[in-house]
Structures are given as structure tokens and as C-alpha cells.
Design an enzyme around this catalytic site. Structure first.
Site: not given
Length: 572
Positions: A304-308
Site C-alpha cells: 500500500g501507501s508505504t511503497f510511495k
């Protein structure tokens, strides 16, 4: 008549010559066997008349970074019987039944088994072993042994692992460092006659065991306790299936704690922590295997958004985005024929890139991913080390599950850019982000630090490779600065601690199938933001009720940091 005598004389000479030849052959054979092959046959004879019993070597201990013992040895006994030496079988059967608690039938079976030595029971406590020895029954052997002991029961169970019946490592560090820990078994040698009866007057000889080396870890018992308690607390509050917390030093990869709750009791590793009613033996074994899994390392998930953070680092490195670039978020972005929504359906409106990161805005990161393009993005996957394993010193590390390059279209590229449609392990994410925020050095996460002997003398310092050039120092500082704003002003504000600079990123991802409405909530944070000394990631599996990472996972890392940073002496 003369002819007859001559004929017999020739026969006599011939027989005599044959006898001499045979005698010479026999003498030659005797010389060969008794002189040339004497050592070989002496050893064979020794083997026939010697009985050998193992003396278990003490397994090396596992110590935390402060020298606290996390895995130790407890003295136990192995009870065996030798059929040919038993003179009072009824008494032996009665004693085995009474002292070891085995059935009379089982005791009789062991006593009647004709073998050089028959093992009856292992891991018998020393008090019982001493009592059995005091009976003085011939044919009964009580040998010293060791059983692995874990003083803190469930602490770091899925990291430490445990050993089997013969003290060999089964999972975790116990199996990963088997060669370091196992030692060399000794032997007890006794001489027997042709019937296998020990010749007591000759006594016995011993080859003493060599103990294994101790393994010193970067893991800190106190930090592990803090992490485990925090994980148990949020699992209970959110009725989650499981919670994992990983804490490491982003500068060198040393892991301070790795909690995976529910943990299990290392001293009773086959005792399931779930209801076993109606389970078959195979189902119980499958349940054990599942209970022993380290979710941080053995299982993958959609980050999810931690991969941003990875998309951010790649975009800044390639120069396709800058902190003050302007974007517009109407609540979705159309890619080919797909409308991909932002978590805020009404949209964030006009925002720059830093604000997009603070808002965790999907359309902003989709745009960055599309600007990078498949070739560049895939190249950064390789450069950052995402397509290979981290090399952590635990067995069973899972690999990243990523689309093949040729199968990535614009839609796949868009979903990858905000952490969906592929899977990685939490340790891979933590390692990659550490390598981005530490100035651009790819680290190797690890627990093992050094190997010492039982007196504490250094045997070997464990070295781990680093790979430079992940990102530039300028990009590294820029990423840290943006992520600090995410916590101080943005979606990660629930991780903020007054007086400390913390960087981080929240995430909420949905597991497959999407229709099941099961979520994974997570937060990755580090401090100090300008020079990270510790990085933590918390992953909550299937929380009930509110499931947003910023709401339930960020406070967990905040609580852990509040407890351990003063203890570690980390300022700022």
C-alpha cells in the site's frame, strides 16, 4: 620294478612340491594379514568388542546485545538398556514403568529387544536420572544429555526458533546458525566379550564433547519486550489476526526487535496456541507450521501507501518530479480505460508534490509513476534491490512477487506506484526504505553480530556487505525531509512525538479477494528524521472496526518509540 619305484618317486616329489607351495602361500597370507594388514584388523576387532555411546555436546547459547541469555541448556538424561547385560529383567521392567511412567508392555518390549543398545527415553530430568542410576541394575545406562531451554518462553519465538529431540535446530536462528551452535558430541567406549557382555574390569574410556560456540545478537531483550507488548495490545484492541513489528538500525541493518504475535512457547513448541478440537494429525502439523511462521520474513503482502516512498525516491532521482511541482486531485485519475480512485473520493484539489505525500494522494503518485515509465521504474526496482532477497540471517525469506517487465502496462504501472498489484515482505520494505534514508547504502538486515566461546573470547565477527549508490545523498535528504512533514503535518501525525523529529508513511491495503473486505494496516517510521538511527514498521493483519494505518498503526510505533528511545539514548 625299477620303473615302478621311479614313478612313485616322481609322484612323491610332486605332492611334496605342491605342499611346499601351499605352505608358502599360507605363510605369505599370514604375513600379509598379521603384519601388513594388522592395523586394519586390530580396528575391526576393537569395533567388535567396543560398545559406543554418545555424550551430547552442550549447544552454544544465544545471547542478546547486552549478554542476556535467550537460549540456554538444561542438564537432562537419556535412559537406555542393553539386552545382553540385563540379569534381572523383571526388576528393570518394574523400575522403567515406575520411574519413567511408560507402560509395562512398552518397558518389556524395550528390555526384550536384542540390540547393542536400546534407547528407552530421552530428555529425562536429572533428578529422575540420578534415581534410576541409584538402583544399580545391570544393563541399564544413564547418560548425560542436554535439552534446549528458553528462559523467556515466548519472547522472540519466531526469531530464535527451537531444536528437535536430538538438539538440532528446526526453525529460526537455531537452524540458521546450526554449524556455530551445535558443538561436537563426545563418546563413552566400553569393552565387551564375544557375547556382548561388558568387561567391567577394563573400565570405560571417554572422548570428551566439545561445546558449541555462543551466538551474540543485535536483538535487545528489553526492546523486544516493548515491541511484543505493544503488538499484543493492539491485536487485542483491534481483534486482529496477527501483528508484526520490526525495529532496526537503518545505518547498518542491525535488528533490535522483531515481534510477531501471537507468539508461541519455545519450551513447548508443538503446543498449539489455537483450539485443536476435531483436528486431524495433518491439520495439527499444518497449524504448527503456520504458528511458527515469521510474517515479517516468510510472508508477502501488498504494502500500500508505504511503497510511495520508493516511487518518491525513484521520481526524485530521475528528475521527473520536484518538491514544488503542482498537481490536481479530483478524487481519481483515469489511466487507459480505468478510473483509479484516491482514498479521498472528493479529491484533494490543487497541491504540490510534498502536499501530495502528506495527503497520501494516489493520483499524485500515479502521475509520478507514469512520468517514470516502465523502463525507468523497473530499473529502479533493480537498483533499490527490490527484485532480490534481503539476505537476512533467518531461513525461509520470501521473494518479491512482481509483474514481469513485459507484462507491465500503464494500469499496472499506476497501481504499482501507490503499492498495489504486487507483494513484498515487510523486511524487504524496511530494508529498501532504510537504504534510501541512510544516504543511499543498501544494507543487509541481520541479527547475528559475533560468535564467542563459552568464556566470551571472540571467535568470529560476522560481516555483512553494503551496496552504495542506491540513491544520491541529496535525494536521501530530500526524502527524509518530505517524510518528516508527513508525520508533523500530514497523514502520519498520530506518530508524532513532541520534541522529536520523526519521518514516516502510513498505509492501508486490501487483501485478495477484494470482496472479502479484509485489510492490512501499517506504518513505517524513523527517527531522528535528519539522521535516522532507528526505523520501525508495524503491520496489523485484518483489524476489526477502524482499519486505517494512520489511525491504528502509527500510534503503535509512536508508543514503542516513546518507550525505547530514552532507553537507547537516541536524541532528537
Amino acid at each position: 620294478m625299477r620303473k615302478n619305484r621311479t614313478y612313485h618317486k616322481k609322484k612323491t616329489v610332486l605332492v611334496f612340491a605342491v605342499c611346499i607351495f601351499l605352505l608358502a602361500g599360507l605363510m605369505g597370507r599370514m604375513v600379509y594379514l598379521m603384519v601388513i594388514q594388522s592395523d586394519y584388523y586390530a580396528k575391526k576387532a576393537e569395533q567388535l568388542h567396543e560398545r559406543e555411546r554418545d555424550i551430547k555436546a552442550a549447544r552454544g547459547r544465544i545471547l542478546d546485545c547486552k549478554g542476556e541469555i535467550l537460549a540456554d541448556n538444561k542438564a537432562v538424561c537419556t535412559i537406555s538398556v542393553i539386552h545382553s547385560q540385563i540379569k534381572e529383567p523383571e526388576k528393570v521392567v518394574e523400575m522403567l514403568h515406575k520411574e519413567l511412567g511408560i507402560s509395562v508392555e512398552e518397558a518389556q518390549k524395550r528390555v526384550k529387544t536384542v540390540s547393542s543398545i536400546e534407547r528407552v527415553k530421552t530428555n529425562v530430568n536429572k533428578k529422575t536420572g540420578d534415581k534410576i542410576r541409584s538402583y544399580g541394575l545391570e544393563g541399564v545406562k544413564v547418560d548425560e544429555d542436554f535439552k534446549r531451554s528458553y528462559p523467556y518462553n515466548e519472547l522472540a519465538s519466531k526469531v530464535l526458533g527451537f531444536t528437535g529431540g536430538d538438539n538440532q535446530g528446526i526453525i529460526g536462528l537455531e537452524v540458521m546458525y546450526e554449524e556455530v551452535l551445535k558443538g561436537i558430541n563426545g563418546k563413552i567406549l566400553t569393552t565387551t566379550d564375544a557375547r556382548g557382555i561388558e568387561l567391567s574390569e577394563l573400565g570405560e574410556s571417554r572422548v570428551e564433547p566439545v561445546p558449541g560456540y555462543d551466538l551474540c545478537l543485535s536483538l535487545d531483550k528489553n526492546i523486544q519486550m516493548y515491541a511484543q507488548q505493544a503488538a499484543e495490545k493492539v491485536m487485542e484492541q483491534k481483534q486482529a489476526d496477527a501483528v508484526s513489528i520490526l525495529l532496526l538500525n537503518p545505518q547498518n541493518g542491525e535488528i533490535y526487535a522483531n515481534a510477531n504475535v501471537p507468539e508461541f512457547n519455545l519450551n513447548e513448541p508443538f503446543q498449539l496456541n489455537t483450539d485443536t478440537t476435531g483436528m486431524t494429525e495433518k491439520e495439527k502439523q499444518d497449524a504448527c507450521n503456520q504458528m511458527w511462521r515469521n510474517l515479517t520474513i516468510n510472508d508477502t503482502y501488498e504494502p500500500g501507501s508505504t511503497f510511495k516512498i520508493i516511487t518518491m525516491a525513484a521520481g526524485l532521482s530521475q528528475g521527473v518530479v520536484h518538491p514544488d511541482d503542482q498537481f490536481s486531485c479530483p478524487g481519481f485519475k483515469v489511466v487507459e480505460d480505468r478510473r483509479i480512485h484516491c482514498h479521498k473520493r472528493t479529491g484533494h484539489g490543487a497541491e504540490n508534490f510534498v502536499q501530495g505525500a502528506m495527503n497520501s494522494c494516489n493520483p499524485v503518485f500515479i502521475e509520478v509513476g507514469l512520468r517514470l515509465g516502465v523502463d525507468n521504474y523497473y530499473r529502479y526496482f533493480q537498483q533499490f534491490g527490490l527484485l532480490k532477497k534481503t539476505g537476512i540471517d533467518l531461513p525461509g525469506e520470501a521473494a518479491t512477487i512482481m509483474h514481469k517487465k513485459e507484462n507491465i502496462g500503464e494500469v499496472e504501472l499506476a497501481t504499482i506506484s501507490f503499492g498495489q498489484s504486487f507483494q513484498i515482505t515487510p523486511v524487504q520494505l524496511a530494508t529498501t526504505v532504510s537504504s534510501i534514508i541512510n544516504g543511499g547504502r543498501r544494507i543487509n538486515p541481520h541479527f547475528g553480530v559475533k560468535v564467542v566461546d563459552e568464556k566470551g573470547n571472540l571467535i568470529k565477527e560476522l560481516k555483512y556487505k553494503e551496496e552504495p549508490g542506491i540513491v544520491s545523498k541529496e535525494v536521501s535528504k530530500e526524502v527524509c525531509s518530505i517524510l518528516e512533514k508527513v508525520v508533523s503535518e500530514g497523514s502520519g501525525k498520530n506518530a508524532a512525538i513532541e520534541g522529536r523529529s520523526i519521518g514516516g508513511k502510513t498505509a492501508t491495503s486490501q487483501t485478495l479477494p477484494r470482496s472479502a473486505n479484509r485489510y492490512i494496516s501499517s506504518f513505517l517510521g524513523f527517527t531522528p528524521a535528519e539522521n535516522p538511527q532507528i526505523l520501525g514498521i508495524c503491520v496489523i493483519h485484518n483489524p476489526q472496526g477502524v482499519y486505517y494505518g494512520g489511525t491504528i498503526a502509527a500510534p503503535v510505533i509512536k508508543e514503542v518509540f516513546e518507550n525505547i528511545l530514552p532507553y537507547m539514548g537516541i536524541e532528537g
